[in-house]
Design an enzyme around this catalytic site. Structure first.
Site, PDB file in Angstrom:
ATOM      1  N   GLU A 178      81.421 -50.085  61.948  1.00 60.43           N
ATOM      2  CA  GLU A 178      81.519 -48.795  61.249  1.00 60.43           C
ATOM      3  C   GLU A 178      80.997 -48.879  59.822  1.00 60.43           C
ATOM      4  OE1 GLU A 178      85.357 -46.849  61.530  1.00 60.43           O
ATOM      5  OE2 GLU A 178      84.718 -45.931  63.406  1.00 60.43           O
ATOM      6  N   HIS A 222      82.985 -70.739  79.563  1.00 62.95           N
ATOM      7  CA  HIS A 222      82.813 -70.601  81.007  1.00 62.95           C
ATOM      8  C   HIS A 222      82.349 -69.198  81.389  1.00 62.95           C
ATOM      9  CE1 HIS A 222      84.846 -74.456  82.074  1.00 62.95           C
ATOM     10  NE2 HIS A 222      85.294 -74.297  80.847  1.00 62.95           N
ATOM     11  N   LYS A 266      83.117 -35.823  68.108  1.00 65.10           N
ATOM     12  CA  LYS A 266      84.447 -35.222  68.014  1.00 65.10           C
ATOM     13  C   LYS A 266      84.369 -33.705  68.150  1.00 65.10           C
ATOM     14  CE  LYS A 266      86.783 -38.550  64.965  1.00 65.10           C
ATOM     15  NZ  LYS A 266      87.495 -38.727  63.695  1.00 65.10           N
TER      16      LYS A 266
END
Lengths: 427, 427
Positions: free
Chosen positions: A271, A292, A403
């Site tokens: 951000e 792994h 938003k």
């Protein structure tokens, strides 16, 4: 924290940074440090976060959480910076209760969690600077109803951390709830060392004063040279490597309890620096587990990565019982910690061996002071990197668009025309 | 699973893929499909994994776990592919007990876990194909001692999944433990739909037969065209985008319980395709949470990413209680699921809006059959991508070097000369 950037030099790595370039960059670091100090002195937006170790009022936090001190668990309702700093502390450090976070909107998760929790002994910690964050308010309304359904007075168990106005402030006033202020000038992702990060930790018995002391020591170390300031050395080397093609920054702690720290840093970096077409993509990894899983790619894939190891020099250990197993002679007499450290050093060497830049961040042990220092150091590193990139470190403008669209969709707006469809379905 | 690749076309995205290129690529997909079918028919190493839905013996798994059916928890000791497939299933699906995984070597974690667990009611599931994996054997020895210290006969509570020979096989024979075979020709990261992934799920009451049925349906859908095979559409589009500069593949489920799925895919992709300087870096993200953490970077940072959304069309939901909060009118009458879905669609559109390629993988709901199909589909997608890249999909040679170095370090070898040091410490 200490840092070793030797494996990011061009003597080892490609992309790598030359000593001559670092010396030239150090002059820009001196200028950036002046800018940062000025911002701190004037309590400018964002820079003010670096003053938190001197400003945060731990006594006020202790007072506010006192009514909840008997809680066996803390449920924090908050998202992004309102959750990640606290979660980093409660996951990294020993607690005398359980910490839960509702930092998503997921009906299955909410139902499961509310079924499992004994709400009678669970403190509810609601965090939103604006007091209007949709996910947080929606979850809070659901949780509040669950308390009521369980016959528990939620007003007796709730702490609110919010700004001077908004829905949450109104609610706190109406029900006379304990309320902590979100400090001015501190973006959410820089709020770990404020009320936002420290309150849930305090309820769960974490020594928040030591967290702050550790951060203060790191703050004292800020100087005008990357060669004398571990935080600036990290900010500078990430910047220099990104400019040379290391688009990815793999953050790989070798301690299970620091996994959330990697999440926290990923927000801080993404951000703050993901702007103007710039910014490394933070990748959260975990040693030794991801050896792994991801090491094949790091060693043999594209050289577009920096790997940042995080390692504590000291800590608890567990002996491996003797068993004389075939082919496992090297485990005889060893401990889990020794095995982990050998794997860490081997992985570091295995990346250096193929010229993949890597950096080692070391703390003394995973304790309150060291973790406080680590968080502060990474915040200072990110602010320094922002100065070097020349971006607006403390804003997040690209989050707003989505938003608004989500709000419109919930209000019944039509589907969006930004997207195109090419569907492939099973016969 | 279904897939929508519309937002990865060059009409929307840059980098993006043209329809003409896809048509040409489809001819290579047909050839690759022939190669894959031949590998499956001959049970060749790796390709054999795609036969698992027809080959796995769920009845034998049920028999082997029957003595442990009363367990309230399962502790799996295994690392990488020996843990991630099982963890994906037990995290995604409802279970009638708790699943724990020791898939790291971390003394603090091991001590904490053994303190917390009631070993009397905990099944111990030890998984290692070779029976010599250092982390797994070391953890097993520690856990076995803890059972003994707690006065619990570990041989009554242990299931072993391993190959035909090795330490674990010897131990199982010596103590007459139930043992399940790791199937031949199946690399660890492709073993989710075998004994390795299904046994712990079975102990915890998951409908493993439905997992396999879902995988079978996906297997039936494999055909010679990406336009008719969702798995191949995904493999082809990731390959084409990587070739055009999308070095990062962000895997972003919008369901909390699919977070581990993203970890599983990250291993599958990184170890299979991270070779010869190729391979996307998988990034594990989570919607809606990471909208408040990573979206700024995805929207405004470098266009070097593909974002892969994973979304279920249906599922449980929770109504948001009415509260008439200021500025939150759009939450009135809505549910958490509707809020989540609106955020998902808005995020998808917000990336399309700036031309960042993104793909939507959809399943019906997060249940056994759909998740089985999803895992199989992603395995087939990865095998197809490996054919297109021209890499050796089923090996992981770059992991070995570090293992040997770690062994040598534990045997007392000197420090390594691959690394260089430039330390910056606090004053």
């Amino acid at each position: 924290m200490d840092i070793d950037i030797g494996n990011a030099l061009d003597a080892v790595a490609a992309p790598g940074v030359s000593r001559e370039y670092l010396d030239r960059l150090d002059r820009r670091v001196a200028d950036a440090h002046e800018r940062i100090e000025r911002g701190m002195a004037d309590d400018e937006f964002g820079y003010a976060a670096l003053n938190l170790p001197e400003r945060v009022d731990t006594a006020a936090i202790r007072d506010a959480v006192a009514p909840l001190a008997d809680s066996e668990a803390v449920l924090t309702v908050g998202i992004g910076g309102s959750a990640l700093g606290a979660a980093t502390l409660t996951d990294a450090l020993d607690t005398d209760g359980e910490a839960y976070y509702l930092d998503n909107v997921d009906p299955a998760q909410v139902s499961q969690l509310l079924d499992d929790l004994d709400l009678e002994s669970t403190a509810l910690n609601v965090v939103s600077r604006s007091g209007t964050t949709a996910e947080t308010l929606a979850n809070f309304l659901v949780v509040r109803e669950a308390y009521a359904d369980a016959g528990v007075d939620w007003t007796e168990r709730t702490l609110v951390t919010t700004g001077d106005s908004g829905n949450l402030r109104d609610l706190a006033d109406e029900h006379d709830l304990p309320v902590l202020p979100v400090p001015d000038g501190v973006p959410g992702r820089f709020s770990a060392l404020s009320t936002v990060g420290l309150a849930p930790a305090a309820i769960l018995g974490i020594d928040i004063e030591s967290v702050v002391t550790g951060a203060s020591a790191e703050r004292e170390s800020l100087s005008g040279s990357l060669y004398e300031t571990p935080a600036y050395a990290y900010g500078a080397i990430t910047y220099a490597l990104a400019a040379r093609g290391a688009n990815v920054n793999v953050v790989m702690p070798y301690h299970e309890t620091l996994e959330t720290y990697a999440e926290w840093y990923a927000q801080l970096s993404a951000e703050s620096l993901g702007k103007d077409g710039l910014g490394q993509t933070p990748v959260r990894a975990l040693g030794a587990t991801d050896q792994h899983s991801q090491l094949q790619l790091y060693r043999a894939g594209p050289n577009d990565k920096l790997v940042t190891f995080v390692h504590a020099r000291d800590g608890p250990d567990v002996a491996i019982p003797s068993a004389e197993l075939e082919g496992l002679d090297y485990l005889e007499g060893a401990s889990l910690g020794e095995l982990r450290d050998a794997e860490f050093e081997a992985t570091e060497a295995s990346l250096a061996d193929v010229g993949l830049p890597n950096v080692r961040i070391e703390i003394e042990r995973v304790d309150a002071a060291s973790v406080g220092g680590l968080l502060y150091g990474m915040e200072a590193a990110t602010v320094l990197a922002g100065e070097l990139y020349g971006v607006e470190t403390f804003t997040q403008p690209a989050v707003e668009w989505g938003k608004e669209v989500a709000r419109d969709l919930l209000r019944g707006a039509d589907a969006l025309d930004e997207t195109t469809s090419l569907r492939v379905t099973r016969e």
